[in-house]
Design an enzyme around this catalytic site. Structure first.
Site, short mmCIF file in Angstrom:
data_model
loop_
_atom_site.label_atom_id
_atom_site.label_comp_id
_atom_site.label_asym_id
_atom_site.label_seq_id
_atom_site.Cartn_x
_atom_site.Cartn_y
_atom_site.Cartn_z
N HIS A 101 52.72 3.50 -68.18
CA HIS A 101 51.89 4.58 -67.64
C HIS A 101 51.91 4.54 -66.12
CE1 HIS A 101 48.46 1.76 -66.95
NE2 HIS A 101 48.79 1.24 -68.11
N ASP A 103 49.55 5.85 -64.07
CA ASP A 103 48.22 5.75 -63.46
C ASP A 103 47.68 4.32 -63.52
OD1 ASP A 103 48.12 6.10 -66.31
OD2 ASP A 103 46.01 6.65 -66.19
N ASP A 135 49.26 -4.18 -64.36
CA ASP A 135 48.91 -3.09 -65.30
C ASP A 135 49.17 -1.74 -64.64
OD1 ASP A 135 47.88 -1.53 -67.31
OD2 ASP A 135 45.80 -2.01 -66.89
N GLU A 169 46.99 7.31 -69.03
CA GLU A 169 46.70 6.28 -70.05
C GLU A 169 45.31 5.69 -69.83
OE1 GLU A 169 46.33 2.36 -71.96
OE2 GLU A 169 46.28 2.74 -69.83
N HIS A 407 42.84 -4.72 -64.19
CA HIS A 407 41.56 -4.07 -63.85
C HIS A 407 40.67 -4.97 -62.97
CE1 HIS A 407 41.79 -1.09 -67.49
NE2 HIS A 407 42.96 -1.36 -66.98
#
Ligand SMILES: *[C@@H]1O[C@H](CO)[C@@H](O)[C@H](O)[C@H]1NC(C)=O
Ligand SMILES: *[C@@H]1O[C@H](CO)[C@@H](O)[C@H](O)[C@H]1NC(C)=O
Ligand SMILES: [Zn+2]
Length: 437
Positions: A101, A103, A135, A169, A407
């Site tokens: 992804h 984003d 990520d 995503e 994150h």
């Protein structure tokens, strides 16, 4: 003879040794640079720069001789889904899809030691710090650099290889993979197997994920007779709600206990966590303190392994967690697919009954890597939409000996680990695209 002074001197010298011990080759340096360039494009929510990412990725892929297609599943065309293609010598065979992804989640720069969009490459540790380093903005660069290496080695894939870069995503995939798998364009790709993102591993064993948990939510509302704060009576809204919170907490403890005891992975149990509670009668200074309210509610995040007995959980909610006889009502939000097109749980088999699993496993071993026991991911990825179409998909990010920082503040990936990942993908792409079965 051991001498503390010598030991300290040695420790200082070791710390001063630049990382890695041997300098990066020109190719490796350029690969790290491309990773940094991609990380510097601000694709974090709430305003991901998808146009900037496309302007970087399309010429990059074209320079490697890959076909490029840009799809849109929104009328305003602000969310590109980019498809890169290396045609195989036998296009009649189902293709391989390598997904990532574009984003990422936002970052709070004040908590970072290096700015989250600078992609600082620390010469002492080899770490590249950036939002998206793990990520999952490492993946497309690793996929493309692996393809560069395979092309340079004269490799010709039998099956066609597609690389997909999808929007949204991190916000549920509704305008990304969810619509993509329903499209004619996806059907035309005739995907036989997909690799998607996984997670970092603290050890030297690569982690692989064969399913995502289902993400549900439910809200329980209680009503009851209001009463004076001083009065003890049965059937108050808050009292009834507290009883069921206790019941849910008991179930939660039993599930959590299996994880704590090491009997189950965190993705293999049902998690249920209260996320908000709402009750009370507001007053100008806060809440009315001498009155028991007639309404109260609680919201839960509920996540289930796809192998769980869904009917049984629904029955449990209805009969034990929100029984009508206790003046409780509930609302259950079951988001996302639950079963695939053939009615099977959204699980990719990891035994010999799935030939793709064997090809994957052998490719990791041939790359010199070790695999940990396959896991269910405790959160979700776009792989669930592909599994929904009955296509086997594994979640895999080649990051060993790496703290899990998705994150999180100070997300980083070490250069050596990133570069090793390119080699692993060379083995994977070679094996998967050559598989004739
Ligand atoms: C449910 O509400 C009714 C009507 O207010 C009340 O009579 C009854 O006692 C309540 N039952 C429980 C278990 O709280
Ligand atoms: C593979 O795993 C599935 C699910 O656990 C099981 O039902 C099946 O029997 C297994 N097949 C083989 C060949 O081991
Ligand atoms: Zn991700």
């Amino acid at each position: 003879m051991f001498h503390l002074r010598h030991f300290l001197l040695a420790a200082v010298l070791l710390a001063a040794v630049p990382h890695p011990a041997h300098p990066l080759t020109e190719l490796e340096s350029s690969q790290i640079r491309r990773f940094q360039d991609y990380l510097r494009i601000r694709t974090a929510h709430p305003t991901p720069d998808y146009a900037g990412a496309a302007a970087f990725l399309l010429p990059y892929a074209a320079s490697l001789g890959l076909g490029t297609t840009t799809l849109h599943f929104t009328a305003c065309k602000s969310k590109p889904l980019i498809l890169l293609t290396w045609p195989g010598t036998d296009p009649s065979l189902p293709s391989i899809l390598l997904n990532s992804h574009i984003d990422s989640v936002p970052a709070e720069p004040e908590h970072w030691i290096h700015p989250p969009y600078a992609a600082h490459h620390d010469p002492a540790t080899g770490r590249v710090y950036a939002r998206g380093a793990q990520d999952d903005k490492c993946l497309p660069i690793q996929y493309l650099e692996a393809i560069r290496g395979l092309r340079a080695a004269g490799f010709a894939p039998t099956r066609t290889i597609h690389v997909s870069l999808v929007p949204d995503e991190e916000i549920g995939g509704e305008d990304g993979h969810e619509k993509f798998v329903q499209s004619d364009e996806f059907r035309a790709l005739n995907v036989g197997f997909m690799l998607d993102e996984g997670q970092a591993s603290l050890t030297d064993e690569y982690r692989v994920f064969y399913a995502d948990r289902l993400v549900w939510k439910f809200i329980v509302k209680a009503t009851g007779a209001p009463g004076h704060g001083s009065k003890m009576f049965d059937g108050a809204a808050v009292g009834n709600l507290m009883d069921i919170i206790e019941t849910v907490a008991g179930f939660r403890e039993a599930q959590f206990g299996k994880v704590k005891a090491g009997k189950s992975g965190p993705g293999e149990v049902v998690s249920v966590n209260p996320v908000y509670m709402n009750a009370g009668t507001p007053s100008p200074t806060g809440f009315v303190m001498n009155m028991q309210p007639s309404e109260a509610e609680v919201g839960f995040d509920l996540r289930l392994p796809p192998t769980e007995d869904i009917e049984q959980i629904i029955r449990r909610i209805k009969e034990e967690w929100a029984p009508a006889h206790k003046n409780l009502t509930y609302e259950l939000m079951m988001k996302g697919p639950v079963r695939d097109v053939a009615g099977r749980p959204l699980v990719t088999l990891t035994n010999e009954s799935n030939p793709w699993w064997s090809v994957f496993e052998h490719a990791i071993i041939s790359s010199g890597g070790k695999l940990a026991k396959p896991e269910i991911l405790s959160s979700t990825t776009d792989a669930r939409f592909v599994r929904q179409m009955g296509v086997p998909a594994l979640g895999f990010s080649p990051m060993i000996n790496t703290p899990i920082l998705l994150h999180d503040h100070n997300e980083f990936l070490e250069d050596k680990v990133f570069l090793r990942g390119i080699e692993v993908y060379q083995h994977l792409i070679r094996a998967l695209s050559s598989f004739k079965g």
